[in-house]
Design a protein around this motif. Structure first.
Motif, PDB file in Angstrom:
ATOM      1  N   GLU A  49      17.719  20.613   4.090  1.00 13.28           N
ATOM      2  CA  GLU A  49      18.675  21.646   4.514  1.00 13.28           C
ATOM      3  C   GLU A  49      18.888  21.504   6.009  1.00 13.28           C
ATOM      4  OE1 GLU A  49      20.910  23.597   4.042  1.00 13.28           O
ATOM      5  OE2 GLU A  49      20.673  25.646   4.765  1.00 13.28           O
ATOM      6  N   VAL A  95      35.333  10.981   2.791  1.00 11.90           N
ATOM      7  CA  VAL A  95      36.133  10.811   4.014  1.00 11.90           C
ATOM      8  C   VAL A  95      35.382   9.844   4.920  1.00 11.90           C
ATOM      9  CG1 VAL A  95      36.950  11.985   6.101  1.00 11.90           C
ATOM     10  CG2 VAL A  95      37.231  13.068   3.856  1.00 11.90           C
ATOM     11  N   ALA A 140      29.928  25.966   0.942  1.00 13.86           N
ATOM     12  CA  ALA A 140      30.777  26.293   2.093  1.00 13.86           C
ATOM     13  C   ALA A 140      32.200  25.780   1.860  1.00 13.86           C
ATOM     14  CB  ALA A 140      30.187  25.705   3.368  1.00 13.86           C
ATOM     15  N   THR A 164      23.172  19.898  -0.720  1.00  9.82           N
ATOM     16  CA  THR A 164      22.034  20.824  -0.622  1.00  9.82           C
ATOM     17  C   THR A 164      22.176  21.981  -1.611  1.00  9.82           C
ATOM     18  OG1 THR A 164      21.578  20.299   1.679  1.00  9.82           O
ATOM     19  CG2 THR A 164      20.885  22.450   0.947  1.00  9.82           C
ATOM     20  N   THR A 165      23.420  22.330  -1.897  1.00 13.20           N
ATOM     21  CA  THR A 165      23.661  23.565  -2.647  1.00 13.20           C
ATOM     22  C   THR A 165      22.924  23.633  -3.979  1.00 13.20           C
ATOM     23  OG1 THR A 165      25.786  23.911  -1.555  1.00 13.20           O
ATOM     24  CG2 THR A 165      25.513  24.912  -3.741  1.00 13.20           C
ATOM     25  N   SER A 214      19.357  27.582   5.847  1.00 12.42           N
ATOM     26  CA  SER A 214      18.795  28.113   4.609  1.00 12.42           C
ATOM     27  C   SER A 214      19.290  29.496   4.210  1.00 12.42           C
ATOM     28  CB  SER A 214      17.258  28.093   4.644  1.00 12.42           C
ATOM     29  OG  SER A 214      16.790  27.998   3.322  1.00 12.42           O
ATOM     30  N   ILE A 215      20.466  29.879   4.707  1.00  9.02           N
ATOM     31  CA  ILE A 215      21.082  31.090   4.156  1.00  9.02           C
ATOM     32  C   ILE A 215      22.530  30.797   3.744  1.00  9.02           C
ATOM     33  CG2 ILE A 215      19.610  32.837   5.250  1.00  9.02           C
ATOM     34  CD1 ILE A 215      21.957  33.161   7.336  1.00  9.02           C
ATOM     35  N   GLY A 216      22.770  29.546   3.385  1.00  9.07           N
ATOM     36  CA  GLY A 216      24.141  29.140   3.067  1.00  9.07           C
ATOM     37  C   GLY A 216      24.682  29.744   1.779  1.00  9.07           C
ATOM     38  N   ILE A 217      23.804  30.049   0.842  1.00  9.50           N
ATOM     39  CA  ILE A 217      24.298  30.663  -0.397  1.00  9.50           C
ATOM     40  C   ILE A 217      24.683  32.113  -0.086  1.00  9.50           C
ATOM     41  CG2 ILE A 217      23.755  31.222  -2.803  1.00  9.50           C
ATOM     42  CD1 ILE A 217      23.806  28.127  -2.042  1.00  9.50           C
ATOM     43  N   ALA A 218      23.786  32.800   0.626  1.00  7.19           N
ATOM     44  CA  ALA A 218      24.074  34.193   0.984  1.00  7.19           C
ATOM     45  C   ALA A 218      25.279  34.288   1.917  1.00  7.19           C
ATOM     46  CB  ALA A 218      22.846  34.806   1.647  1.00  7.19           C
ATOM     47  N   GLU A 257      35.334  15.671  -1.937  1.00  3.63           N
ATOM     48  CA  GLU A 257      33.871  15.645  -2.072  1.00  3.63           C
ATOM     49  C   GLU A 257      33.464  14.192  -2.359  1.00  3.63           C
ATOM     50  OE1 GLU A 257      30.903  17.379  -1.895  1.00  3.63           O
ATOM     51  OE2 GLU A 257      30.113  15.467  -2.641  1.00  3.63           O
ATOM     52  N   ARG A 258      32.486  13.690  -1.606  1.00  2.00           N
ATOM     53  CA  ARG A 258      32.131  12.262  -1.739  1.00  2.00           C
ATOM     54  C   ARG A 258      31.521  11.933  -3.105  1.00  2.00           C
ATOM     55  NH1 ARG A 258      26.769  13.139  -0.744  1.00  2.00           N
ATOM     56  NH2 ARG A 258      25.941  11.041  -0.935  1.00  2.00           N
ATOM     57  N   ALA A 292      19.286  25.144  -4.129  1.00  2.00           N
ATOM     58  CA  ALA A 292      18.906  26.346  -3.380  1.00  2.00           C
ATOM     59  C   ALA A 292      18.217  27.355  -4.291  1.00  2.00           C
ATOM     60  CB  ALA A 292      20.146  26.981  -2.757  1.00  2.00           C
ATOM     61  N   ALA A 293      17.417  28.212  -3.663  1.00  2.00           N
ATOM     62  CA  ALA A 293      16.704  29.221  -4.449  1.00  2.00           C
ATOM     63  C   ALA A 293      17.611  30.386  -4.848  1.00  2.00           C
ATOM     64  CB  ALA A 293      15.509  29.734  -3.654  1.00  2.00           C
ATOM     65  N   GLY A 294      18.751  30.498  -4.192  1.00  2.00           N
ATOM     66  CA  GLY A 294      19.759  31.469  -4.632  1.00  2.00           C
ATOM     67  C   GLY A 294      19.561  32.902  -4.195  1.00  2.00           C
ATOM     68  N   LEU A 295      18.749  33.114  -3.163  1.00  3.64           N
ATOM     69  CA  LEU A 295      18.566  34.485  -2.661  1.00  3.64           C
ATOM     70  C   LEU A 295      19.834  34.928  -1.921  1.00  3.64           C
ATOM     71  CD1 LEU A 295      15.668  33.872  -3.389  1.00  3.64           C
ATOM     72  CD2 LEU A 295      14.954  34.507  -1.105  1.00  3.64           C
TER      73      LEU A 295
HETATM   74  C1  LIG Z   1      14.812  24.413  -0.934  1.00  2.13           C
HETATM   75  C2  LIG Z   1      15.997  25.205  -0.475  1.00  2.13           C
HETATM   76  C3  LIG Z   1      16.106  26.539  -0.816  1.00  2.13           C
HETATM   77  C4  LIG Z   1      17.196  27.286  -0.390  1.00  2.13           C
HETATM   78  N1  LIG Z   1      17.305  28.598  -0.755  1.00  2.13           N
HETATM   79  C5  LIG Z   1      18.350  29.343  -0.335  1.00  2.13           C
HETATM   80  C6  LIG Z   1      18.480  30.697  -0.714  1.00  2.13           C
HETATM   81  O1  LIG Z   1      17.664  31.224  -1.433  1.00  2.13           O
HETATM   82  N2  LIG Z   1      19.539  31.408  -0.246  1.00  2.13           N
HETATM   83  C7  LIG Z   1      20.457  30.846   0.555  1.00  2.13           C
HETATM   84  O2  LIG Z   1      21.380  31.542   0.981  1.00  2.13           O
HETATM   85  N3  LIG Z   1      20.373  29.547   0.907  1.00  2.13           N
HETATM   86  C8  LIG Z   1      19.351  28.781   0.489  1.00  2.13           C
HETATM   87  N4  LIG Z   1      19.255  27.472   0.839  1.00  2.13           N
HETATM   88  C9  LIG Z   1      20.262  26.929   1.750  1.00  2.13           C
HETATM   89  C10 LIG Z   1      21.531  26.529   1.028  1.00  2.13           C
HETATM   90  O3  LIG Z   1      21.228  25.730  -0.056  1.00  2.13           O
HETATM   91  C11 LIG Z   1      22.441  25.771   1.997  1.00  2.13           C
HETATM   92  O4  LIG Z   1      22.566  26.497   3.207  1.00  2.13           O
HETATM   93  C12 LIG Z   1      23.806  25.568   1.440  1.00  2.13           C
HETATM   94  O5  LIG Z   1      23.725  25.022   0.161  1.00  2.13           O
HETATM   95  C13 LIG Z   1      24.612  24.671   2.337  1.00  2.13           C
HETATM   96  O6  LIG Z   1      25.863  24.462   1.746  1.00  2.13           O
HETATM   97  P1  LIG Z   1      26.902  23.479   2.379  1.00  2.13           P
HETATM   98  O7  LIG Z   1      28.124  23.596   1.586  1.00  2.13           O
HETATM   99  O8  LIG Z   1      26.975  23.713   3.837  1.00  2.13           O
HETATM  100  O9  LIG Z   1      26.229  22.029   2.245  1.00  2.13           O
HETATM  101  P2  LIG Z   1      26.106  21.041   0.953  1.00  2.13           P
HETATM  102  O10 LIG Z   1      25.789  21.781  -0.272  1.00  2.13           O
HETATM  103  O11 LIG Z   1      25.174  19.970   1.356  1.00  2.13           O
HETATM  104  O12 LIG Z   1      27.566  20.506   0.842  1.00  2.13           O
HETATM  105  C14 LIG Z   1      28.080  19.483   1.677  1.00  2.13           C
HETATM  106  C15 LIG Z   1      28.887  18.539   0.814  1.00  2.13           C
HETATM  107  O13 LIG Z   1      29.609  17.651   1.654  1.00  2.13           O
HETATM  108  C16 LIG Z   1      29.726  16.431   0.967  1.00  2.13           C
HETATM  109  N5  LIG Z   1      30.081  15.402   1.953  1.00  2.13           N
HETATM  110  C17 LIG Z   1      29.324  14.962   2.972  1.00  2.13           C
HETATM  111  N6  LIG Z   1      29.970  14.030   3.669  1.00  2.13           N
HETATM  112  C18 LIG Z   1      31.179  13.874   3.073  1.00  2.13           C
HETATM  113  C19 LIG Z   1      32.278  13.042   3.337  1.00  2.13           C
HETATM  114  N7  LIG Z   1      32.271  12.173   4.355  1.00  2.13           N
HETATM  115  N8  LIG Z   1      33.355  13.137   2.523  1.00  2.13           N
HETATM  116  C20 LIG Z   1      33.386  14.023   1.496  1.00  2.13           C
HETATM  117  N9  LIG Z   1      32.332  14.813   1.207  1.00  2.13           N
HETATM  118  C21 LIG Z   1      31.244  14.768   1.995  1.00  2.13           C
HETATM  119  C22 LIG Z   1      28.355  16.262   0.361  1.00  2.13           C
HETATM  120  O14 LIG Z   1      28.358  15.352  -0.707  1.00  2.13           O
HETATM  121  C23 LIG Z   1      28.012  17.669  -0.062  1.00  2.13           C
HETATM  122  O15 LIG Z   1      28.319  17.927  -1.403  1.00  2.13           O
HETATM  123  C24 LIG Z   1      18.196  26.688   0.403  1.00  2.13           C
HETATM  124  C25 LIG Z   1      18.076  25.338   0.744  1.00  2.13           C
HETATM  125  C26 LIG Z   1      16.998  24.595   0.302  1.00  2.13           C
HETATM  126  C27 LIG Z   1      16.909  23.152   0.680  1.00  2.13           C
END
Ligand SMILES: Cc1cc2nc3c(=O)[nH]c(=O)nc-3n(C[C@H](O)[C@H](O)[C@H](O)COP(=O)(O)OP(=O)(O)OC[C@H]3O[C@@H](n4cnc5c(N)ncnc54)[C@H](O)[C@@H]3O)c2cc1C
Length: 814
Positions: free
Chosen positions: A323, A178, A19, A47-48, A350-354, A39-40, A51-54
């Motif tokens: 997630e 942060v 995101a 979580t990213t 769980s749709i954050g990649i899509a 990024e910390r 992910a399964a990457g669908l």
């Molecule tokens: C098992 C599994 C399977 C999945 N499969 C799919 C799929 O097939 N298709 C799909 O679309 N989605 C899938 N997802 C969901 C997807 O992985 C997430 O929705 C997505 O990765 C979320 O991204 P994000 O950037 O919001 O969060 P994150 O990837 O968690 O990124 C947040 C970042 O913020 C950083 N952070 C936190 N606090 C601070 C701070 N104070 N200062 C600086 N940095 C900070 C963290 O270190 C982290 O890197 C799956 C999830 C799981 C668990």
């Protein structure tokens, strides 16, 4: 030289998951270079990475599907643009149905997909089996084939977005957490880190499962909670090829795709395991949670039903990663109402990649343009309320929301967890009368009343549900006698002060400079003329107004008004909790009220759109002659502590006049026959009052030019290319809900925005926008062969601009 922490950046993006990297990438695409991503730990470490990457494209609404489609298109070209491989490809996807009801849902989705321009085909179990040879198909009813659905490598895709952002001028710093947000005068002023402070104008909270805590640093509610989320990967298996489509068997809670010659199988179990109750460990990076084969068992059991060879396949990896899930299963996007300049893109269920690409684009456009570039109400953070930040509430709801992703999305489906949070003071009394409650923004609202001997519980279906006849009887009581509604959850906003009138005249498309005691139905518009709020304004005194709006719009509408106060001497207060509201609606409403008050209720003394303070039973009541059901009626605004006495009196005197308790399902049926629009469905930020057929409520000649007026004046110059049309299905049998495609002479011309069964006219009624490049004239609507597509079948319908019931509103003014 590695970049160092600057003392200032225009925007600070917090979080380097998909995101955050997407937001930074899209900001630079829009020409903003002074972008800092913090990024910390490491990019994608939250979580990213696991992910399964669908990358599915079909979403619940038009604009979310547009964003998901855009995501797939971006991932497809990102490698060429940045030089970083993403691993994206489009093997397509097969979604199978084990039951007729699920197949009906899939067909409705297929119909909707056509409106959204997504390629989709309804296929037989045999055809599904040919596309997925390892799958058992003899127990299937049918399937959908989406040839353009994709999959990607989440880490590489995120790195590509990060690289693209850097190439566009953004600075990305890892190992920089942060630790605080600086807020000055309700506006973001900067962030704090161990390496120093950074002043900024905008913060974007993309902190994934940390986003709730990060929001609290700025007093912002970000309701999400992590849950454990699982998949396994097998060793290579015979018959698994790299071009295997993604398989979704949602009745079995699972998805499956190829992974290095083996299968990756994960899912959405009905009862999930929330995680992180004691906080998320600070060193959590590229981390997983302990394996839990027992919990995973429910998925495995179903998976071997579908793919029998999985039973003996050696498992190479068991992934359990956290997630974030939100109380309604939709992500959280946009500028927070509590703090200017504080944006959120989190809670992806769980749709954050899509969704990451599209969400990043939408937020970037929102930041740069100052408002969303499209109607994003489904995911807008202004749909939530502060009570939802409560970890207890979130934890309980999260047990349900994981499974909800793959459960059948029944019409009128209500959550079963974290219920009873907000109750009207009449709740117990309504429950004793057989109320079956639904929930809107935490409020328990009587949706229908069970008849004696019937349990007040939903039995869901795509056809007539168990409450259909109850709502029909309530509907008839309102049309023929009198219905009693508890409307206490309606949001009441009080605006007062010497400049309250000026504020409202600037914001309302109608003229609210009326004598005290008058009610005005009006819309609040954005600069493009789109409808940001649809409400009533009652003038209580020269400088005091009460605005009544939908329960679900409470946070949004209050935010819209507050952000446009512009320093005016006026104060806005949400007074919803201070008054219960009882709707007494129907031709005998006057007779019921007359038994409890000496006030003159005749139309001469108390006309439509009048509001009067009266004595009713032993209570002081503000009676407002207004209706959302198209009948003579009053809404009674009763100080909360007097509500019970008023309710008891109404029930006691109403009985022999045929007074019946009525719920929100009856209200919906009544309002749709009268073609009353509903904001968030038929009205939104992309619909103007002229398109919506609400021109009668607009005062273009008002002395004070109002926000959005110029856009309406310009739109008036040419024929309307888009217009809200009312449809009545010819056949009394089919039901309409929303998003059904609309056809005219065999051409797709629009889709429904809402639908309900009209019990007076005995047919389903739908409202929907129709588009035509040469203009949607009255003649265009009156002619042609109209059809509504329901689950891939087209049914004939009549199209009209006027309400099917009482188009002249004679009953309302009786
Ligand atoms: C098992 C599994 C399977 C999945 N499969 C799919 C799929 O097939 N298709 C799909 O679309 N989605 C899938 N997802 C969901 C997807 O992985 C997430 O929705 C997505 O990765 C979320 O991204 P994000 O950037 O919001 O969060 P994150 O990837 O968690 O990124 C947040 C970042 O913020 C950083 N952070 C936190 N606090 C601070 C701070 N104070 N200062 C600086 N940095 C900070 C963290 O270190 C982290 O890197 C799956 C999830 C799981 C668990």
């Amino acid at each position: 030289m590695p970049p160092t922490l600057p003392s200032h950046a225009r925007v600070v993006v917090i979080g380097g998951g998909i995101a955050g990297c997407s937001v930074a990438y899209h900001l630079t695409k829009l020409g903003w270079r002074d972008v800092l991503l913090l990024e910390r730990r490491d990019i994608s470490c939250g979580t990213t990475w696991h992910a399964a990457g669908l990358v599915g494209q079909l979403r619940a609404t038009h604009n979310l599907t547009r964003l998901a489609k855009y995501g797939a298109e971006l991932y497809e070209r990102l490698e060429g643009e940045t030089g970083q491989a993403t691993g994206f490809r489009r093997p397509g996807s097969v979604s199978v149905a084990r039951t007729a009801e699920r197949m009906h849902e899939l067909k409705r989705l297929a119909s909707m997909a056509r409106c959204f321009g997504v390629d989709v085909e309804v296929i037989t179990p045999g055809e599904a089996g040919r596309r997925w040879p390892l799958m058992r198909t003899d127990d299937l009813v049918g399937a959908l084939w989406l040839p353009r659905d994709g999959r990607t490598n989440p880490i590489d895709t995120t790195l590509a977005l990060a690289r693209g952002a850097r190439q566009g001028g953004a600075t990305i710093l890892e190992n920089t957490a942060v630790t605080g947000i600086r807020v000055v005068d309700g506006r973001v002023a900067g962030v704090t880190t161990a390496a120093g402070d950074v002043a900024c104008e905008v913060v974007v909270n993309c902190a994934g499962m940390w986003a709730r805590e990060l929001g609290l640093m700025a007093g912002v509610t970000v309701p999400l909670h992590p849950s454990e989320h699982f998949y396994i990967v097998t060793e290579p298996m015979a018959g698994v090829t790299s071009d295997l489509p993604v398989l979704r068997d949602t009745d079995g809670y699972i998805y499956v795709r190829e992974e290095v010659g083996g299968l990756l199988m994960g899912g959405f179990e009905p009862v999930a395991k929330p995680w992180g109750m004691a906080g998320i460990p600070t060193d959590f990076a590229f981390s997983l949670l302990p394996e839990d084969w027992e919990h995973f068992g429910v998925l495995m059991e179903q998976a071997v039903v579908r793919i029998p060879t999985l039973e003996t396949a050696p498992v190479r990896r068991h992934v359990n990663g956290p997630e974030s899930f939100t109380p309604d299963g939709r992500y959280l996007l946009g500028e927070a109402p509590e703090c200017r300049g504080f944006f959120v893109a989190a809670g992806f269920n769980s749709i954050g990649i899509a969704s990451g690409a599209g969400a990043g684009k939408a937020v970037a456009e929102w930041i740069v343009g100052g408002e969303p570039s499209m109607d994003l109400w489904d995911v807008d953070i202004r749909r939530v309320a502060p009570f939802q930040g409560n970890p207890r509430y979130l934890r309980e709801r999260t047990t349900e929301m994981v499974g909800a992703a793959y459960a059948v999305h029944w019409p009128f489906l209500q959550p079963v967890t974290a219920r009873g949070v907000r109750r009207s003071v009449l709740y117990e009394r309504l429950a004793a009368r057989g109320a079956c409650f639904g929930v809107t923004l935490g409020w328990e609202r009587a949706n229908w009343f069970a008849t004696p001997g019937m349990p007040p519980a939903y039995r869901y279906s795509y056809g007539r549900q168990n409450w259909f006849d109850c709502a029909a009887a309530e509907h008839r009581a309102v049309r023929e006698a009198v219905g009693l509604f508890d409307q206490s959850s309606f949001c009441k906003l009080r605006l007062e002060g010497p400049e309250a009138l000026d504020v409202l005249q600037r914001l309302c498309a109608g003229d609210v400079d009326v004598p005290p005691g008058r009610i005005v139905y009006t819309q609040l518009l954005n600069e493009r003329g789109g409808i940001e709020a649809d409400l009533t304004v009652t003038r209580l005194a020269a400088d005091v107004f009460v605005l009544v709006t939908a329960t679900a719009a409470a946070t949004h509408d209050a935010d819209w008004i507050r952000r446009h106060l512009g320093g005016a001497r006026a104060v806005l207060t949400d007074v919803t909790s201070s008054e219960a509201v009882l709707g007494v609606m129907g031709p005998r409403s006057r007779a019921v009220l007359a038994r409890l008050t000496d006030a003159d209720l005749s139309s001469d003394a108390f006309p439509f759109l009048a509001s009067r303070q009266i004595w009713l039973a032993s209570a002081p009541v503000r009676a407002a002659r207004i209706t959302y059901v198209g009948e003579l009626g009053w809404e009674l605004y009763v100080p909360t502590e007097f509500a019970a006495v008023v309710y008891d009196a109404l029930v006691a005197v109403g009985e022999d006049l045929g007074l019946r308790h009525a719920g929100y399902h009856a209200m919906d049926s009544l309002r749709i026959e009268k073609a009353y629009r509903s904001w968030g469905h038929d009205l939104g930020s992309e619909d103007t009052p002229l398109e919506a057929g609400l021109g009668f409520a607009v005062r273009l000649d008002k002395k004070t030019p109002f926000l959005g007026r110029d856009a309406l004046l310009a739109q008036r110059e040419a024929p309307l290319r888009r217009r809200l049309v009312v449809f009545v299905v010819d056949d009394p049998e089919p039901l309409l809900y929303h998003d059904e495609p609309v056809w005219r002479d065999g051409t797709l011309v629009g889709r429904l925005t809402s639908g309900a069964y009209g019990h007076t006219i005995g047919r389903a009624v739908g409202l929907g926008y129709v588009t035509h490049p040469d203009g949607v004239s009255d003649e265009f609507v009156a002619t042609g062969r109209w059809q509504i597509e329901i689950a891939c079948e087209r049914v004939p319908a009549r199209a009209q601009l006027a309400a099917p019931y009482d188009p002249k509103s004679l009953r309302v003014r009786a």
